[in-house]
Every structure is written in C-alpha cells, then in structure tokens.
Motif scaffolding. Structure first.
Motif, mmCIF file in Angstrom:
data_model
loop_
_atom_site.group_PDB
_atom_site.id
_atom_site.type_symbol
_atom_site.label_atom_id
_atom_site.label_comp_id
_atom_site.label_asym_id
_atom_site.label_seq_id
_atom_site.Cartn_x
_atom_site.Cartn_y
_atom_site.Cartn_z
ATOM 1 N N ASP A 171 -9.438 -2.912 -3.120
ATOM 2 C CA ASP A 171 -8.555 -2.399 -2.065
ATOM 3 C C ASP A 171 -9.085 -1.031 -1.630
ATOM 4 O OD1 ASP A 171 -6.433 -1.554 -0.424
ATOM 5 O OD2 ASP A 171 -4.986 -2.682 -1.618
ATOM 6 N N HIS A 174 -1.598 2.936 -5.126
ATOM 7 C CA HIS A 174 -2.889 3.576 -5.364
ATOM 8 C C HIS A 174 -2.636 4.816 -6.220
ATOM 9 C CE1 HIS A 174 -5.252 1.271 -2.301
ATOM 10 N NE2 HIS A 174 -4.004 0.970 -1.963
ATOM 11 N N HIS A 196 0.850 -1.199 0.000
ATOM 12 C CA HIS A 196 0.000 0.000 0.000
ATOM 13 C C HIS A 196 0.874 1.232 0.000
ATOM 14 C CE1 HIS A 196 -3.876 2.128 1.364
ATOM 15 N NE2 HIS A 196 -2.947 3.069 1.297
ATOM 16 N N VAL A 209 -3.802 0.486 -8.437
ATOM 17 C CA VAL A 209 -5.161 0.581 -7.909
ATOM 18 C C VAL A 209 -5.814 1.855 -8.434
ATOM 19 C CG1 VAL A 209 -6.592 0.639 -5.830
ATOM 20 C CG2 VAL A 209 -4.394 -0.574 -5.797
ATOM 21 N N GLY A 236 -10.082 0.492 -6.383
ATOM 22 C CA GLY A 236 -9.908 1.133 -5.087
ATOM 23 C C GLY A 236 -11.140 1.908 -4.669
ATOM 24 N N PHE A 273 -7.909 4.683 -7.819
ATOM 25 C CA PHE A 273 -8.255 5.206 -6.501
ATOM 26 C C PHE A 273 -8.939 6.573 -6.585
ATOM 27 C CE2 PHE A 273 -6.684 7.437 -2.527
ATOM 28 C CZ PHE A 273 -7.696 6.926 -1.733
#
Length: 407
Positions: A204, A116, A56, A147, A176, A149
C-alpha cells in the motif's frame, strides 16, 4: 439465535428481510425468520449494510492540529510540521490520540480499518508499538490491518530500511511506501516489492501526491506489479497527479492500472485541502479522477486519511461524510453515479483489503451497520445516524435519538 434483525431493507424495491446471526456469522436471511434470539433488533424498514471499511487512515498522528499549525496549507509544510512533531510523541500520547480516533471511526460504523503506522530513526517505533497494542485491545470491536509506513522515505532516511524489516517481523500486515518522498522513486518501489515478497504481504503506497504530473512513478508501479505477479495486491493512496495528465496519457495510465488491478484510495478531505495551493485562478480540485478510474474498471475506495492534523485540520472519522464530499468533487451525483458511491466505502475497500468473509450473505461474518434511513439510494446523501453497529455478531454501538420539532 444470538441475534435477530427483523424487517431490514437490504435493497430498494425488494421485500424487507430478517437476518439471523449465530456464533458471529450470518446464518439465515429470509422475509420472516421464526424462533428465539438472545437479542432482537427491530429494524422497521431501515437500511442494513455491511460494515464500513476504512481503507486508509493514520491513527498515530491524529488530533495534533493544535500543536503546530500548517499555516500555508501545503503538502510541503504538512510534511515538515509533522516531521518536527514526531520526535516529541510519547507512547502514552500516541496511544491516547489513536484510541480516540479509533473510537471515532467505530462509533460511525467502521468494522475494519487499514492504518498506516510510521517510524523512522528519529522517533523509532514509538507510534508503531502503540498501534500494534490497540490492534490487539480492540480486536473484538474492529479488525485492523497495520501498514509499515516510512513517511520520511527510506533511502533519504538512513536506517529506515532495516526498520522496515523489523516492523514486518513485529507483525505489520502490509508493506507501505512513499515513492514521491524518496529518491529514486523506482528504487523505492523495487525495495517495497522485495520486502513484500519476502513476507508474502500486500503493498500500500502513498503514490504521486502532487499537483503536476511531471515526475510520476505510477507507470513503473503498474509494470512492476504485473512483472512480480502482484495483480490485485497493490493499493495506492492520493494519486492526485493523475488529474493533471492530458487525456491521451491519462487513458493509457488508467488502462495500465486496470490491467495491474491496482486499488486506488482517493482521499478527498486531504487532497482538496492541500492541493492546488499555488493556483491563483481556475483553482483545480486536485483529486484523482474518480469517475474515469471507476469507469475503466479500477477498484476505487474512498477513505479518510487524516483527522485534525497538518495534512487535514478537520474531520470526525465519518466515512459517510467523506463519501458525501466525494460526490460533488468527483461528479458522482448523477442518477447512474450515486449508486456506485456506497460500494466505495464497503464492498470496494473490502476487496482491496482482501476481506474473505465480508458481505450481507449467509455464511459471512456478521459485520453490519443499521442506518437510520429507509431508502438505500439515500444511504450516503442522508448521512444517516448509525443506529446499530454490529461486529462479529455482537452489538458494539447503539444510538438512540429522539428529535422533536417545536410547533
């Protein structure tokens, strides 16, 4: 052989092992391996581990702390400051900063990263495009999962829903979300699942990042995960609100999380910095309860989150330092606890990211790190130099250090 690592320590209390690599795969592990190799690494008893997995991080907004400081140190101001800066980002700006951050984590042993990458109507896909470019450029040095996001929310930022689908069509690997920064949170979660199911992608979420547990959606997320058959495919970062739950409720929520096989990424460097800013005495740690989650069978993965921005104004991309920070924060320094920390930056995130060919075993991808320490139990607390980083059987980082103490 393409590569032969001689006399490495894989586990304490066991014989040293040679590790042979051909065509990017581990082909043999044995006390002695005879034969010629194009390259030989003399491990000399040093610890060999699988590559670190950064599960992450936000590469696209790294290294901007000096542009607009977060003076209050609160999450609210961090979001506001970053939202103000994002429309000023150019593609070249994002590219250079993300590249620098990416090389920082590669240098320190990461062979896989989940980043992200955010977008919204104000900034468009400026950052996302550059992250996708770096994913391709650095594919021989690190595997990257991107991701999609929506940092500013979806419903509260009209036009973002369409961009979510566009990001997936552009090659995003993971869907995300950020339920706590959108309204209503449950509708946000429903939409994320709708997108994920359409593209058959994992999820996520930035989940329940708050000092209090008054308005959480983790219970709904667990229910939705099971309902949609997504057990093991949903990860959550932060989840700091759990630290404020009374024991009875917390035990119930953690049990639901274990049943739904939710992966949790505590982010101690960020959560300690931003959390509990309103406390005037008995200041709380404001980090999700790592030990309780671990003990309940929840897959726990430690991660960096941010490097030198309004959310985290420090850091150098070293997962070992993040893990070391988590030891006192999470009460993980006991004799039985310490061995569980290294897996939180290796095997556990590999499971969360669904890495099929990960690990130190014959047939697995040769993603490895040779640590400059000879005791595996000390792999975190030594914060050892990464002497060699190996990706797909190729040496990508080599560090030579000579230290002399004067008499």
């Amino acid at each position: 052989m393409d590569l032969l690592i001689k006399q490495a320590r894989l586990n304490d209390g066991e014989d040293l092992q040679d590790v042979a690599v051909e065509k990017g795969r581990i082909t043999q592990i044995a006390p002695v391996i005879e034969g010629d190799a194009k390259e030989v690494i003399e491990a000399a008893g040093r610890v060999l581990i699988p590559g670190l997995v950064e599960s992450h991080i936000h590469l696209d907004k790294a290294l901007i702390a000096d542009r607009e400081p977060n003076k209050s140190g609160t999450l609210k101001e961090a979001i506001e400051v970053t939202a103000k800066l994002k429309p000023t980002f150019t593609e070249e700006d994002v590219y250079q900063r993300a590249k620098q951050a990416l090389e920082m984590i590669i240098r320190r042993g990461a062979t896989t990263v989940r980043t992200h990458s955010e977008f919204d109507p104000a900034q468009g896909f400026t950052g996302f495009n550059m992250i996708m470019k770096l994913k391709e450029e650095y594919k021989d040095r690190i595997d990257m999962q991107v991701v999609a996001f929506p940092q500013e929310g979806i419903f509260k930022a009209p036009g973002t829903e369409k961009m979510m689908y566009e990001a997936m069509d552009m090659g995003a690997d993971v869907v995300g979300g950020i339920p706590y920064n959108d309204a209503p949170a449950n509708d946000h979660i429903d939409l994320i699942f709708e997108i994920a199911k359409k593209y058959d992608k994992d999820i996520d979420l930035h989940q329940d990042f708050a000092d209090e547990a008054d308005d959480t959606s983790i219970e709904y997320l667990c229910k939705k995960t099971i309902q949609e058959g997504y057990e093991g495919r949903v990860s959550v970062g932060h989840l700091t609100a759990l630290h404020a739950m009374p024991k009875e409720r917390l035990d119930r929520v953690i049990s639901q999380m274990a049943k739904a096989k939710i992966n949790v990424m505590p982010l101690p460097a960020t959560d300690l910095h931003l959390g509990a800013r309103g406390d005037e005495c008995n200041v709380r740690r404001a980090v999700t309860p790592i030990r309780k989650l671990r003990d309940a069978g929840v897959n726990v993965c430690l991660a960096t989150n941010n490097i030198r921005n309004a959310f985290t104004p420090y850091g150098n991309g070293d997962l070992m330092q993040i893990a070391m920070l988590a030891i006192p924060v999470g009460h993980l320094g006991g004799a039985d606890d310490l061995p569980t920390v290294l897996p939180m930056i290796t095997e556990n995130p590999a499971k969360a990211l669904n890495l099929q060919d990960y690990g130190l075993a014959v047939g697995k991808k040769a993603d490895m790190v040779l640590l400059d320490t000879k005791v595996k139990a000390n792999a975190i607390i030594d914060i050892p130099e990464r002497a060699y980083v190996i990706k797909n059987g190729r040496i990508t980082v080599k560090v030579d250090t000579t230290v002399t103490l004067s008499q």
